[in-house]
Design a protein around this motif. Structure first.
Motif, short mmCIF file in Angstrom:
data_model
loop_
_atom_site.label_atom_id
_atom_site.label_comp_id
_atom_site.label_asym_id
_atom_site.label_seq_id
_atom_site.Cartn_x
_atom_site.Cartn_y
_atom_site.Cartn_z
N ASN A 78 0.86 -1.17 0.00
CA ASN A 78 0.00 0.00 0.00
C ASN A 78 0.90 1.23 0.00
O ASN A 78 1.39 1.64 1.03
CB ASN A 78 -0.90 -0.02 1.24
CG ASN A 78 -1.87 1.13 1.24
OD1 ASN A 78 -2.03 1.82 0.23
ND2 ASN A 78 -2.52 1.34 2.36
N PHE A 79 1.12 1.77 -1.19
CA PHE A 79 2.01 2.91 -1.29
C PHE A 79 1.33 4.16 -0.75
O PHE A 79 0.14 4.35 -0.91
CB PHE A 79 2.43 3.14 -2.76
CG PHE A 79 3.25 2.01 -3.31
CD1 PHE A 79 4.54 1.79 -2.86
CD2 PHE A 79 2.74 1.17 -4.27
CE1 PHE A 79 5.31 0.77 -3.35
CE2 PHE A 79 3.49 0.13 -4.78
CZ PHE A 79 4.78 -0.07 -4.31
N HIS A 80 2.13 5.01 -0.13
CA HIS A 80 1.60 6.23 0.47
C HIS A 80 1.93 7.44 -0.39
O HIS A 80 2.41 8.44 0.10
CB HIS A 80 2.16 6.40 1.88
CG HIS A 80 1.80 5.26 2.77
ND1 HIS A 80 0.55 5.07 3.28
CD2 HIS A 80 2.54 4.21 3.21
CE1 HIS A 80 0.51 3.98 4.02
NE2 HIS A 80 1.71 3.43 3.99
N PHE A 81 1.69 7.33 -1.67
CA PHE A 81 1.88 8.45 -2.58
C PHE A 81 0.90 8.30 -3.73
O PHE A 81 0.36 7.22 -3.98
CB PHE A 81 3.32 8.53 -3.09
CG PHE A 81 3.78 7.32 -3.85
CD1 PHE A 81 3.49 7.18 -5.19
CD2 PHE A 81 4.50 6.32 -3.22
CE1 PHE A 81 3.90 6.06 -5.89
CE2 PHE A 81 4.92 5.20 -3.91
CZ PHE A 81 4.61 5.07 -5.26
N ASN A 82 0.67 9.39 -4.40
CA ASN A 82 -0.23 9.39 -5.53
C ASN A 82 0.56 9.04 -6.79
O ASN A 82 1.47 9.77 -7.16
CB ASN A 82 -0.87 10.77 -5.66
CG ASN A 82 -1.87 10.85 -6.79
OD1 ASN A 82 -1.90 10.01 -7.67
ND2 ASN A 82 -2.70 11.88 -6.76
N PRO A 83 0.23 7.93 -7.45
CA PRO A 83 0.98 7.53 -8.65
C PRO A 83 0.98 8.62 -9.73
O PRO A 83 1.96 8.78 -10.44
CB PRO A 83 0.27 6.27 -9.13
CG PRO A 83 -0.47 5.76 -7.95
CD PRO A 83 -0.79 6.95 -7.11
N LEU A 84 -0.10 9.36 -9.83
CA LEU A 84 -0.17 10.42 -10.83
C LEU A 84 0.87 11.51 -10.53
O LEU A 84 1.53 12.02 -11.44
CB LEU A 84 -1.58 11.02 -10.88
CG LEU A 84 -1.83 12.05 -11.98
CD1 LEU A 84 -1.52 11.46 -13.35
CD2 LEU A 84 -3.26 12.52 -11.92
N ASP A 85 1.04 11.84 -9.25
CA ASP A 85 2.06 12.81 -8.87
C ASP A 85 3.45 12.32 -9.26
O ASP A 85 4.29 13.09 -9.72
CB ASP A 85 2.03 13.08 -7.35
CG ASP A 85 0.80 13.85 -6.92
OD1 ASP A 85 0.17 14.49 -7.79
OD2 ASP A 85 0.48 13.82 -5.71
N LYS A 86 3.70 11.04 -9.08
CA LYS A 86 5.00 10.47 -9.44
C LYS A 86 5.21 10.52 -10.96
O LYS A 86 6.31 10.79 -11.42
CB LYS A 86 5.14 9.03 -8.94
CG LYS A 86 5.24 8.93 -7.43
CD LYS A 86 6.51 9.59 -6.96
CE LYS A 86 6.65 9.52 -5.47
NZ LYS A 86 7.83 10.18 -4.98
N MET A 87 4.15 10.28 -11.72
CA MET A 87 4.26 10.35 -13.18
C MET A 87 4.58 11.78 -13.62
O MET A 87 5.42 11.99 -14.49
CB MET A 87 2.95 9.88 -13.83
CG MET A 87 2.68 8.40 -13.67
SD MET A 87 3.89 7.38 -14.52
CE MET A 87 3.52 7.76 -16.21
N VAL A 88 3.91 12.75 -13.01
CA VAL A 88 4.18 14.15 -13.33
C VAL A 88 5.61 14.51 -12.96
O VAL A 88 6.32 15.17 -13.73
CB VAL A 88 3.17 15.08 -12.61
CG1 VAL A 88 3.58 16.54 -12.72
CG2 VAL A 88 1.77 14.88 -13.16
N GLU A 89 6.05 14.06 -11.79
CA GLU A 89 7.43 14.31 -11.35
C GLU A 89 8.44 13.71 -12.33
O GLU A 89 9.41 14.36 -12.72
CB GLU A 89 7.62 13.70 -9.95
CG GLU A 89 8.98 13.91 -9.37
CD GLU A 89 9.11 13.23 -8.00
OE1 GLU A 89 10.20 12.67 -7.75
OE2 GLU A 89 8.15 13.24 -7.21
N LEU A 90 8.18 12.49 -12.78
CA LEU A 90 9.05 11.84 -13.74
C LEU A 90 9.07 12.60 -15.07
O LEU A 90 10.13 12.83 -15.65
CB LEU A 90 8.61 10.40 -13.96
CG LEU A 90 9.35 9.60 -15.02
CD1 LEU A 90 10.82 9.45 -14.66
CD2 LEU A 90 8.72 8.24 -15.21
#
Length: 112
Positions: A78-90
């Motif tokens: 159970n990851f504690h981050f928003n995958p969409l935020d990580k995609m934007v960051e990448l």
């Protein structure tokens, strides 16, 4: 290293570097401080992360995270981050790297 190909890292390290030299660097037990700082800056990873890296601990963390079968089933963390935020960051990081590469290429063209 961190999704960056050896050729690309060699290019960013300078004219004295090539893919083979980066490959040898990755195999070293100890790396000179100035080179470590350069690589750290390129990868945007603190020098301390390299200095304090413990391979056994990293393997245990990965193994425990993705192979916990305490309930008899594969465990999906159970990851504690928003995958969409990580995609934007990448995406933003990729854009920045592209801009830096274009700047370098423009400088090389200007030299000629």
């Amino acid at each position: 290293m961190m999704g960056l190909k050896q050729d690309a890292l060699a290019y960013q390290l300078g004219d004295d570097w090539n893919q083979q030299k980066v490959s040898l660097l990755e195999q070293k037990e100890t790396i000179e401080v100035d080179i470590l700082k350069q690589v750290s800056g390129i990868l945007k990873v603190p020098v301390e992360a390299f200095e304090n890296f413990d391979e056994e601990q990293a393997v245990n963390i990965i193994s425990n995270t993705f192979n916990d079968q305490s309930n008899g089933y594969n465990y999906y963390p159970n990851f504690h981050f928003n995958p969409l935020d990580k995609m934007v960051e990448l995406y933003e990081r990729m854009l920045q790297q592209q801009k830096e590469m274009i700047d370098r290429l423009e400088k090389l063209i200007e030299k000629k």
